[in-house]
Design an enzyme around this catalytic site. Structure first.
Site, short mmCIF file in Angstrom:
data_model
loop_
_atom_site.label_atom_id
_atom_site.label_comp_id
_atom_site.label_asym_id
_atom_site.label_seq_id
_atom_site.Cartn_x
_atom_site.Cartn_y
_atom_site.Cartn_z
N HIS A 18 0.87 -1.24 -0.06
CA HIS A 18 0.08 -0.09 0.25
C HIS A 18 0.97 1.33 -0.17
O HIS A 18 2.06 1.40 0.42
CB HIS A 18 -1.13 0.07 1.10
N GLY A 56 6.03 -6.64 2.65
CA GLY A 56 5.74 -5.91 1.47
C GLY A 56 4.49 -5.73 1.54
O GLY A 56 3.63 -5.33 0.41
N LYS A 57 3.67 -5.67 2.56
CA LYS A 57 2.30 -5.24 2.64
C LYS A 57 2.05 -3.83 2.55
O LYS A 57 0.77 -3.28 1.97
CB LYS A 57 1.45 -5.45 4.17
N ASP A 58 3.45 -3.04 2.87
CA ASP A 58 3.08 -1.59 2.79
C ASP A 58 4.75 -1.50 2.05
O ASP A 58 5.56 -1.97 2.45
CB ASP A 58 3.08 -1.12 4.04
#
Lengths: 341, 341, 341, 341
Positions: free
Chosen positions: D280, D308-310
């Site tokens: 994100h 790697g979510k953000d």
């Protein structure tokens, strides 16, 4: 069943509408009809306004903990002082010291908690969570305080002990005489001095003011003169007299610690007269602590009732929220309410 | 990529097996290989053992906040004192007072937080979260303290100020002479007196000891004699000398508040000599507070490094846990480790 | 006054003596006579033992939230399963997935929260607070799950929906057939499979198991075959039948979230029969959340009574503590108590 | 030393002046120059405004946990929907259910946490911290939902599974057709239906909606017809497509739990395509949880970067505050900022 359950189901939750409600006061009024901590925030405003409008003119004690000056909260406290929203302040040495420091041009800076603190140390920078200060400049402030103590002792032939309140009054005067003109407008110590609001710091030694006074003490030991003595018990005696003189009392706890406990125990001090001490009549607390650990900082007003620190018939609320959010909003909303009256 | 990531992936989490691990020490050792707060609890034990085995014999300061005596923790602290696991204690007036009270037969009782506090008040019962005490009996203890102050002043012709440490020493002696024989075994004040472990209470006025001394003060005012003066700055001077004399230092913070801050600032006091103060070498904190509010109680050792309160090369850990759970387990595990050596 | 106050002052706080009390069970027993969270920890053990010794053999539901496998807690849960201390588990997809992953050699490693996360990302390392995992290896586990789904659908001609419980049972079998022999001993999924303890994961899609099943779903969409369907409502129907069949029920909430809420609502499911649902009889919660925010995770058993989720006559306690500390201690102490009987 | 330290000491903390700053937007702007959580609250507003003004028109996901409807927050969410401040909502079954219930005249009432819950139970009143609801009326709402499920199945000959999003859309339509006209204005479900904002409830079975669907399921079992199936994996597939179609993404987490985790994992779903998923770009979280327990609800954006979510280059902030205070203020301030542009 329905008839009986009706008494529980009287006041509907009314959803807050931020398109319609615009001012801080309007939104905090709307929070009276919502739930959880927003409702408690609204109650703080309600109780504060009630306290201030009570015809018995309650003496309002403010217990101020936490690093409120590096947090940028000094003008909020000054507003409370200037608008006679508070009559006595009990705080930490750090809050008094940081306020004083800013009057002498030692500022606080926006920083980050995600930083290499060893590097900060090498650069002489002190960190308070997400805020920085310059170590070296702090030491200059210490020197001024130590000199003030020297001067007081030179002028005080009987070398009798001072209360912390008396010493804080001297610091207020020092700001008035030597502080930066622009900065002192926001200083709560200066405003307290100006408006004769007593400031108590029961644990004065536990701060940079204490360091400065220790510097003075060492000097006195070395040259074999009498050092300034701050008598804690004199503080107790003074606040005891303030409590005795008050018809009613209201309390505001920003955080916990010594400031909260010290204000709580004023009802006990009053009990020393032989007659039972009177608990406080109004109160609100802004805290992030909680009761389950059994400590004083997180204890509830409800618990205070068992001790007689708070009246069973009084009005009290705790709002669980960081004070840097809740306090400015409460003070802003109260200002609006008092104006509209 | 793999080669590089290897350095992050060296130590596997090893699931704790409570069928295999049986003693407190075994389980807390196993926690070295788990995660989150159990791993931090294990680190407290590791750091404590290291501190005690360091050949430079660090001076160990214990900051003790929270209502530890009503919580049933006094014997844990006494064990630390008796086994030379602590050299200096800084605590609150309440902890000192409650310990003293129990020596004079004023006990604490198991209660409930879900109770009508107004009813408790009518019955003269004080509540500390889930624990009760008898108000009336507390007042008898106050009287003894006030009498001690009278006696001290009668024997102290120069009426020079005492440090809180000196006064606490007198309370230890009082327990030795007049306390209940069975109760005093567990008293940390008595054990500190016996083993010559100094106890500082920087905010002494902010407690029932303070109330008792105010009672004494009022009497002195009325009969126009000099009251006992507790000089906070004398405390600073004394702890400054202790810090100066130590080769190394270790700190244990049970909770936050004044006891934690006061121990932190000893490095600063040392700086008053002109040379830079030395930060602490070892430390662990047991707390339920958190850093995000910016207050001292929740601040991290990492933050302390920026100030020079803690050494960048030191070993520190915080365990976020109620002290009534963590402290007994840590002390038990350390006892087992020291025995097995 | 004294006569009346006596009923409040019956049980003295007894200071815990860690020189005398040595085993985990002894110390946790001693905590019955201390205060604050240590007393609540002791009560968890008491209630758990009572639950297990109740002649009506209550069905014990365990709600397991939080990253318990990276935390090293899987053997504690397995011990509960093997010793018949739990009959039904409701958990998160992450807990099931991490347990499975370790059976296939994908381990968790001790790390630090004070690290450059962008660097971890570049090295393919996922962080869970102070614990690391290898991203790439996780993806291999996903592939196995997706293949299992393919296989299930190949063998399931009617392609009827499965409950999450049925799918978790298949994962248990997969571990039995293909998992690492040494690792599976500690696996709670494998032990649940072995001992026929049903495992529900109501929000299965919200996890890497969900990712794997989405991978399978995309493949099915692309080749125009029917994908595996996990029917949440089938889960409800199954747990409803378990609740109906139970004479009594006990609940253990490790953390909050869906697992807690899902077990709470079983009493409501039972109400669908027309007769009022029966609240739970025993329960304890280990949590770091709190009620003041109004959320389900922090809500109290007391609140559950108003809903009928918990019986007014039941025995319940919450201990505010990190589960990685409290859970192993409780299970260890219960083992000792059951042995000594 | 000074030259180097300058880079840390650039931005002074500016005390907030509530006499000068009057509107919510002004005060929240001033909080950009204060510290601790007030500064974080200010950053939420800054990031939100940036997100909305980004020319790449990021898809904004709102994760909504906690009892937000009994809390009186539904109009705040509706304002976000109506002003296109949010594009996708992921929430709990309870939030959807309570919103629906109010549209059918089942309201929430202001209550107290200090109450006899057994008495509430006898009166058929459910408590949510300081808020009450009528049990009996809830059951009428369940009946409507069960009937909707019956109707859907009657009209759905292939009996293919629905995503929760599809079912929530049907509930929105139900409100439109049968809900109270005055109440639906504030309903976030109705506004989402009107403005085509998809609403996902990944753990739909874990709520009264789930109870209603179980009622429907039991009926189907009894009459041997096919029940409605909610396929979680279909939800994953749908949100995967939304993520794929977005140029950029912003996330708002009100609380934690499944809604937060589910939005976090959208980057992972995207990774199923073979190419690495995109984290994100913007985000803020309002939470009272904390990272030290290792759970998902309290995890930081910083931790999300390792997965790697953000994105490491994204802009994120967490404000530790009760959502019932922070969310209305943020939305109000953003409205003012957008207007003034």
């Amino acid at each position: 069943m329905d008839l009986k359950s009706d008494r529980f189901l009287k006041d509907r939750v009314v959803p807050v509408d931020v398109e319609e409600k615009k001012t801080v006061s309007e939104i905090l009024s709307a929070f009276n009809e919502t739930s959880f901590q927003s409702r408690n925030l609204a109650k703080c405003v309600e109780i504060y306004v009630k306290m201030l409008k009570d015809q018995n003119k309650p003496t309002v004690f403010l217990g101020l903990s936490g690093a409120m000056i590096p947090a940028g909260m000094k003008k909020v406290v000054s507003t409370m002082v200037k608008h006679k929203m508070v009559n006595v302040i009990v705080t930490t040495g750090a809050n008094a010291y940081h306020d004083l420091a800013e009057c002498f041009g030692v500022y606080h800076f926006k920083g980050s908690p995600h930083v290499d603190d060893a590097e900060l140390y090498r650069h002489g920078i002190d960190r308070i969570y997400d805020t920085y200060a310059e170590e070296k400049k702090y030491r200059l402030v210490d020197e001024r305080i130590a000199q003030l103590a020297d001067k007081i002792m030179a002028e005080r032939p009987d070398s009798s002990p001072m209360s912390s309140r008396e010493f804080l009054f001297e610091l207020g005067k020092l700001i008035d005489q030597e502080g930066d003109i622009k900065e002192k407008e926001g200083s709560f110590l200066w405003n307290c001095w100006r408006f004769k609001v007593p400031v108590f710091v029961p644990a004065l030694c536990d701060s940079s003011i204490g360091l400065a006074l220790t510097k003075h003490y060492i000097k006195c030991v070395n040259r074999n003169t009498k050092p300034l003595v701050i008598s804690q018990i004199k503080d107790n005696y003074e606040i005891f007299q303030i409590k005795m003189a008050a018809k009613k009392t209201g309390v505001i706890y920003v955080g916990g610690g010594v400031p909260k406990n010290y204000i709580q125990q004023t009802a006990y001090l009053e009990g020393l007269t032989g007659k039972p001490g009177r608990g406080h009549d109004y109160g609100f607390q802004i805290t992030t602590d909680r009761p389950e650990w059994g400590g004083l900082s997180g204890c509830t007003f409800k618990e205070g009732i068992s001790w007689g620190k708070d009246k069973a018939t009084g009005e009290f609320v705790a709002c669980y929220c960081d004070a840097t959010i809740a306090l400015p909003l409460i003070v802003r909303a109260v200002l609006e309410r008092l104006e509209t009256k």
